[in-house]
Design a protein around this motif. Structure first.
Motif, mmCIF file in Angstrom:
data_model
loop_
_atom_site.group_PDB
_atom_site.id
_atom_site.type_symbol
_atom_site.label_atom_id
_atom_site.label_comp_id
_atom_site.label_asym_id
_atom_site.label_seq_id
_atom_site.Cartn_x
_atom_site.Cartn_y
_atom_site.Cartn_z
ATOM 1 N N PRO A 154 0.819 -1.222 0.000
ATOM 2 C CA PRO A 154 0.000 0.000 0.000
ATOM 3 C C PRO A 154 0.853 1.272 0.000
ATOM 4 N N THR A 155 1.980 1.229 0.699
ATOM 5 C CA THR A 155 2.864 2.401 0.734
ATOM 6 C C THR A 155 3.414 2.689 -0.655
ATOM 7 N N LEU A 156 3.868 1.624 -1.326
ATOM 8 C CA LEU A 156 4.421 1.809 -2.674
ATOM 9 C C LEU A 156 3.341 2.323 -3.629
ATOM 10 N N SER A 157 2.156 1.737 -3.583
ATOM 11 C CA SER A 157 1.062 2.171 -4.472
ATOM 12 C C SER A 157 0.713 3.642 -4.238
ATOM 13 N N ARG A 158 0.680 4.014 -2.972
ATOM 14 C CA ARG A 158 0.342 5.409 -2.653
ATOM 15 C C ARG A 158 1.416 6.361 -3.166
ATOM 16 N N LYS A 159 2.680 5.999 -3.009
ATOM 17 C CA LYS A 159 3.772 6.880 -3.456
ATOM 18 C C LYS A 159 3.773 7.021 -4.986
ATOM 19 N N ILE A 160 3.469 5.934 -5.688
ATOM 20 C CA ILE A 160 3.399 6.006 -7.156
ATOM 21 C C ILE A 160 2.237 6.902 -7.575
ATOM 22 N N ALA A 161 1.100 6.771 -6.893
ATOM 23 C CA ALA A 161 -0.065 7.605 -7.212
ATOM 24 C C ALA A 161 0.237 9.076 -6.957
ATOM 25 N N GLU A 162 0.951 9.375 -5.870
ATOM 26 C CA GLU A 162 1.323 10.755 -5.566
ATOM 27 C C GLU A 162 2.282 11.298 -6.626
ATOM 28 N N LEU A 163 3.193 10.459 -7.099
ATOM 29 C CA LEU A 163 4.131 10.894 -8.142
ATOM 30 C C LEU A 163 3.384 11.194 -9.434
ATOM 31 N N GLU A 164 2.418 10.340 -9.805
ATOM 32 C CA GLU A 164 1.624 10.578 -11.016
ATOM 33 C C GLU A 164 0.812 11.866 -10.874
ATOM 34 N N SER A 165 0.298 12.093 -9.677
ATOM 35 C CA SER A 165 -0.480 13.309 -9.438
ATOM 36 C C SER A 165 0.406 14.543 -9.566
ATOM 37 N N TYR A 166 1.614 14.445 -9.061
ATOM 38 C CA TYR A 166 2.546 15.578 -9.126
ATOM 39 C C TYR A 166 2.929 15.878 -10.578
ATOM 40 N N LEU A 167 3.190 14.823 -11.354
ATOM 41 C CA LEU A 167 3.615 15.008 -12.748
ATOM 42 C C LEU A 167 2.434 15.206 -13.695
ATOM 43 N N LYS A 168 1.220 14.903 -13.201
ATOM 44 C CA LYS A 168 -0.003 15.033 -14.004
ATOM 45 C C LYS A 168 0.014 14.126 -15.235
ATOM 46 N N VAL A 169 0.593 12.938 -15.094
ATOM 47 C CA VAL A 169 0.597 11.936 -16.158
ATOM 48 C C VAL A 169 0.451 10.556 -15.533
ATOM 49 N N GLN A 170 -0.031 9.615 -16.327
ATOM 50 C CA GLN A 170 -0.074 8.227 -15.887
ATOM 51 C C GLN A 170 1.241 7.561 -16.247
ATOM 52 N N LEU A 171 1.882 6.946 -15.256
ATOM 53 C CA LEU A 171 3.185 6.318 -15.460
ATOM 54 C C LEU A 171 3.095 4.817 -15.671
ATOM 55 N N LEU A 172 2.063 4.185 -15.095
ATOM 56 C CA LEU A 172 1.939 2.727 -15.149
ATOM 57 C C LEU A 172 0.540 2.335 -15.598
ATOM 58 N N GLU A 173 0.467 1.237 -16.347
ATOM 59 C CA GLU A 173 -0.807 0.644 -16.744
ATOM 60 C C GLU A 173 -0.854 -0.775 -16.207
ATOM 61 N N ARG A 174 -1.963 -1.155 -15.605
ATOM 62 C CA ARG A 174 -2.104 -2.509 -15.088
ATOM 63 C C ARG A 174 -2.342 -3.488 -16.237
ATOM 64 N N THR A 175 -1.722 -4.685 -16.150
ATOM 65 C CA THR A 175 -1.896 -5.748 -17.133
ATOM 66 C C THR A 175 -2.260 -7.027 -16.399
ATOM 67 N N ALA A 176 -2.546 -8.078 -17.182
ATOM 68 C CA ALA A 176 -2.898 -9.358 -16.565
ATOM 69 C C ALA A 176 -1.740 -9.915 -15.747
ATOM 70 N N ARG A 177 -0.499 -9.587 -16.136
ATOM 71 C CA ARG A 177 0.680 -10.115 -15.453
ATOM 72 C C ARG A 177 1.229 -9.178 -14.394
ATOM 73 N N GLY A 178 0.750 -7.970 -14.345
ATOM 74 C CA GLY A 178 1.260 -7.010 -13.367
ATOM 75 C C GLY A 178 1.010 -5.594 -13.822
ATOM 76 N N CYS A 179 2.044 -4.943 -14.340
ATOM 77 C CA CYS A 179 1.881 -3.597 -14.877
ATOM 78 C C CYS A 179 3.004 -3.299 -15.851
ATOM 79 N N ARG A 180 2.804 -2.286 -16.660
ATOM 80 C CA ARG A 180 3.836 -1.869 -17.616
ATOM 81 C C ARG A 180 3.860 -0.353 -17.666
ATOM 82 N N VAL A 181 4.996 0.181 -18.086
ATOM 83 C CA VAL A 181 5.146 1.632 -18.125
ATOM 84 C C VAL A 181 4.425 2.197 -19.344
#
Length: 299
Positions: free
Chosen positions: A30-57
């Motif tokens: 949860p800590t990692l997910s929250r920090k990534i979400a905060e980074l995306e919010s700061y940059l105003k872009v989506q950095l990761l997309e969820r996939t069936a195997r995990g995620c990709r940039v």
């Protein structure tokens, strides 16, 4: 910008999974997910997309990764230096090797004896890996390099050899030209189930009428030694059977072309101490590989 969050993003991009990155960094998911979400919010872009195997940039995430990964690794390198770990390398090395490349197995064993605190993960595949997507530090590649995203260090040049057992030659008669191969049962390496192999023999393009194809040279060697087929083998897999007389070379006046061998790593990536140590060790111990690639007629 939260550079700790950037470091977490780089870890996720490398392994392709939020949970795997959290485990690798020793932090709660949860800590990692929250920090990534905060980074995306700061940059105003989506950095990761969820996939069936995990995620990709995403495209934006890929640009951030290319710029940030080198800086993160440089900081990690500085930290290791300050902590005096340079004398005894500690960490993980992720490698890609072609299948059945036996001489390199010996080299890896010697490298790990020299650096016992380095954990080595090897991905053996016929596929030309994507260093970024597959998380590979250094790949051993056969053939020419036409990829400006990597740095290539030439190791050596070898060639394939057309071989058969002496008993098979005795049964079917000597060969003087590639066209004579029509009298022989042939087998060849093939990466697909409908492969149609072509052998370049002394500049002559010969479509091998293969009764058997497989993407494993060790399998081909076993069938050749058993006297079942004529096949091509890399010199390092043919050398020992040739010396022992279990195989003989066919059409030596029509040789396969030389094949270069390179170690490659990402051009944008800061080469870590471990990567540099591995590259330098391989260069310094090439005689081991060259000896195993040498066949009797080359001596």
């Amino acid at each position: 910008m939260d550079y700790n969050a950037v470091s977490m993003f780089v870890a996720v991009a490398q392994v392709g999974s939020l949970s795997a990155a959290a485990t690798r960094m020793g932090i709660p998911l949860p800590t990692l997910s929250r920090k990534i979400a905060e980074l995306e919010s700061y940059l105003k872009v989506q950095l990761l997309e969820r996939t069936a195997r995990g995620c990709r940039v995403t495209e934006a995430g890929s640009r951030l990764f290319e710029h940030a990964s080198g800086g993160i690794e440089a900081l990690q390198e500085a930290e290791r230096s300050i902590m005096n770990e340079q004398a005894r390398l500690i960490g993980r090395l992720r490698l890609s090797l072609p299948q059945s490349f036996e001489p390199w197995w010996v080299l890896l064993g010697l490298f790990q004896h020299a650096h016992p605190d380095i954990q080595i993960s090897v991905y053996s595949t016929e596929r030309r890996v994507d260093l970024l997507a597959d998380g590979v530090d250094v790949a051993l590649r056969v053939g020419t390099i036409a990829d400006d995203t990597v740095v290539a260090r030439h190791m050596l040049t070898f060639r394939h050899i057309l071989v058969a057992s002496p008993k098979l030659v005795e049964r079917h008669g000597a060969l003087s030209h590639p066209a004579d191969l029509s009298r022989y049962p042939c087998a060849a390496w093939g990466s697909t189930l409908d492969a149609r192999p072509v052998w370049m023999l002394g500049g002559h393009s010969h479509k091998a009428s293969a009764t058997f194809t497989v993407n494993d040279y060790l399998h081909l060697r076993a069938r050749a030694i058993a006297g079942d087929i004529v096949t091509e083998l890399p010199s390092f897999l043919a050398a020992e059977p040739l010396k022992k007389g279990a195989l003989v070379e066919l059409l030596p006046k029509h040789p396969f072309p030389n094949t270069p061998l390179h170690l490659v790593y990402r051009r944008q990536r800061h080469a870590s101490t471990i990567v540099r140590a591995y590259l330098d060790f391989c260069s310094a111990h090439l005689s081991i590989i060259e000896d195993k690639c040498r066949v009797p007629f080359d001596a």
